[in-house]
Design a protein around this motif. Structure first.
Motif, mmCIF file in Angstrom:
data_model
loop_
_atom_site.group_PDB
_atom_site.id
_atom_site.type_symbol
_atom_site.label_atom_id
_atom_site.label_comp_id
_atom_site.label_asym_id
_atom_site.label_seq_id
_atom_site.Cartn_x
_atom_site.Cartn_y
_atom_site.Cartn_z
ATOM 1 N N LYS A 189 6.352 2.079 5.215
ATOM 2 C CA LYS A 189 7.505 1.372 4.678
ATOM 3 C C LYS A 189 7.668 1.569 3.168
ATOM 4 O O LYS A 189 8.711 1.220 2.603
ATOM 5 N N TYR A 190 6.635 2.110 2.520
ATOM 6 C CA TYR A 190 6.665 2.238 1.063
ATOM 7 C C TYR A 190 7.844 3.094 0.603
ATOM 8 O O TYR A 190 8.550 2.740 -0.350
ATOM 9 N N SER A 247 9.974 8.617 6.762
ATOM 10 C CA SER A 247 9.913 7.175 6.980
ATOM 11 C C SER A 247 11.184 6.600 7.597
ATOM 12 O O SER A 247 11.263 5.395 7.819
ATOM 13 N N VAL A 248 12.179 7.441 7.882
ATOM 14 C CA VAL A 248 13.433 6.913 8.410
ATOM 15 C C VAL A 248 13.553 7.173 9.909
ATOM 16 O O VAL A 248 12.833 7.988 10.485
ATOM 17 N N ASP A 258 8.730 -8.147 1.642
ATOM 18 C CA ASP A 258 8.420 -6.872 0.980
ATOM 19 C C ASP A 258 9.429 -6.529 -0.107
ATOM 20 O O ASP A 258 9.065 -5.916 -1.119
ATOM 21 N N ALA A 259 10.690 -6.876 0.090
ATOM 22 C CA ALA A 259 11.746 -6.490 -0.856
ATOM 23 C C ALA A 259 12.361 -7.697 -1.556
ATOM 24 O O ALA A 259 13.494 -7.636 -2.035
ATOM 25 N N ASP A 279 0.854 -1.190 0.000
ATOM 26 C CA ASP A 279 0.000 0.000 0.000
ATOM 27 C C ASP A 279 0.891 1.241 0.000
ATOM 28 O O ASP A 279 1.746 1.396 0.878
ATOM 29 N N PRO A 280 0.694 2.161 -0.960
ATOM 30 C CA PRO A 280 1.518 3.383 -0.981
ATOM 31 C C PRO A 280 1.407 4.217 0.291
ATOM 32 O O PRO A 280 2.293 5.040 0.557
ATOM 33 N N ASN A 281 0.352 4.016 1.070
ATOM 34 C CA ASN A 281 0.204 4.756 2.329
ATOM 35 C C ASN A 281 0.958 4.107 3.483
ATOM 36 O O ASN A 281 1.029 4.676 4.571
#
Length: 420
Positions: free
Chosen positions: A69-70, A257-258, A154-155, A64-66
């Motif tokens: 973690k995106y 996000s960091v 996720d990655a 989800d872009p929201n």
């Protein structure tokens, strides 16, 4: 070669054994071999930007872009070029190995030297941060360490593509690729890595507080805790409003996000009338604010401002959200930080030198700032090249961990027939 999914603990032990065996050969690599490999890695990476971005798009499509973690997961051509620039910085740094840390001759004639050596095999467990794969490899190679990487689902596509590029660079320069391996994304790999006693020397988790807690509670291998940042900035009664607006806005919005991004603004009650002006840049940037009762009374009605509750303090938001706490003096600010800090990064904005000195001495964190943004807590910004993580503990390393922190030491003793 990308490791396929393994089904048993025996298979994982074979992987760990191959990494350990290959790692033994790393300390005798020459500086030129290491530099040549890092240069090859940059060239192959830049030649394959589209391949990396396509793999990254497959990962992004699942998220989800929201999701906070995106942004961590997202790669772009600019970010990949910045990663290569960080590898260049690692190249330029002096080798951390074989440094004489202490030297002496005993009365009996024995010559003693304490020299820096690699830690050995590093186990890195990380979430949705494909840049970590590049960063930790460059640091591990330069410091003579092997790697077992355990990325998240996720990655998955991004990390698999990146490790294949790393292996190409290693093969091109005749360095054993078995020393640098990526485990499958299943949970069995995590369990195996956490229990890899005798194969892996240290585990370093990169991710959420939940991941770090899980690793600490379940690892049989020694752990260095990194990452989770519950970050405060205290604007005291003498804080410069112009500096404060810029610092607070940068700390929150540069990259929310960091782990070094601002989570809680603490403000002295005597400056409450200026709070509206202080947060105006944040509001324009779309930051949602949870204000305690005193501060809420001064900025209520402002778009994106809500009354805070207990859960908003001690929270790492990792998004465009933050809380505000009002205090009556420095002691109250220090107490709030002591209660809720994750010991990552903390800051004061003040023109009172006594307050600054007291804050810098009393705050227990890896990085403590006066009149500057906490966004600087970063190995690259500290001139360390890429970082393997930001340690929030006190044993071995604290703050951004780079080349020097990936070494231990051993004693070398030379004699001429001495017996005891």
């Amino acid at each position: 070669m990308i490791i396929s999914t393994y089904s048993s603990m025996t298979d994982y032990q074979q992987i760990f054994q191959s990494v350990k065996s290959a790692t033994r050969k790393l300390p005798i690599l020459t500086e030129e071999e290491i530099l040549r490999t890092l240069r090859s890695l940059k060239e192959i990476t830049l030649d394959n930007i589209n391949l990396i971005l396509e793999a990254n798009r497959l990962d992004l499509a699942k998220m989800d872009p929201n999701d906070p973690k995106y942004d961590r997961l997202l790669l772009s051509e600019e970010r990949i070029k910045n990663i290569c620039n960080e590898i260049t910085q690692v190249e330029s740094l002096s080798s951390p190995l074989n440094r004489v840390l202490e030297s002496k001759i005993l009365e009996n004639g024995l010559e003693l030297q304490k020299i820096s050596v690699p830690l050995g095999v590093l186990g890195i467990i990380y979430e949705a941060r494909p840049n970590v794969t590049f960063d930790v490899f460059s640091l591990a190679l330069k410091s003579g360490n092997g790697l077992v990487l355990k990325g998240s689902t996720d990655a998955e596509h991004s990390n698999s593509t990146i490790i294949s590029i790393i292996h190409q660079a290693l093969e091109l320069n005749n360095i054993p690729k078995d020393a640098y391996q990526l485990l499958p994304v299943d949970r069995a790999g995590t369990k195996a890595l956490l229990e890899a006693v005798g194969f892996v020397d240290i585990i370093i988790p990169r991710g959420s507080q939940g991941l770090i807690d899980f690793v600490r509670q379940n690892a049989k291998v020694p752990v260095i805790e990194t990452g989770a940042g519950i970050v405060h900035t205290y604007f005291d009664e003498t804080g410069n409003l112009t500096k404060g607006k810029a610092i607070i806005h940068n700390a929150k919005t540069r990259r929310p996000s960091v782990c070094n991004s601002l989570d809680c603004l603490i403000i002295h009650e005597s400056r409450i009338k200026e709070l509206q002006e202080l947060v105006e840049p944040l509001i324009k940037s779309g930051v949602k604010i949870y204000a305690d009762k005193k501060s809420f009374e001064n900025i209520k009605g402002t778009p994106g401002v809500e009354m805070a509750n207990d859960k908003h303090f001690g929270t790492e938001f990792l998004s465009l959200q933050m809380s505000i706490k009002t205090v009556s003096d420095l002691d109250e600010a220090l107490n709030h930080i002591s209660e809720f800090s994750s010991k990552h990064s903390e800051a004061i904005i003040s023109e009172n030198q006594n307050n600054i000195d007291q804050f810098l001495k009393m705050v227990d964190a890896a990085a403590v700032y006066a009149n500057a943004s906490t966004a600087f807590t970063d190995g690259n910004q500290f001139g360390l090249g890429a970082e393997i993580g930001i340690s929030t503990q006190k044993l071995h390393a604290r703050g951004p961990m780079a080349l020097n922190e990936l070494t231990s030491y051993k004693w070398i003793i030379k004699g001429n027939g001495q017996i005891r």
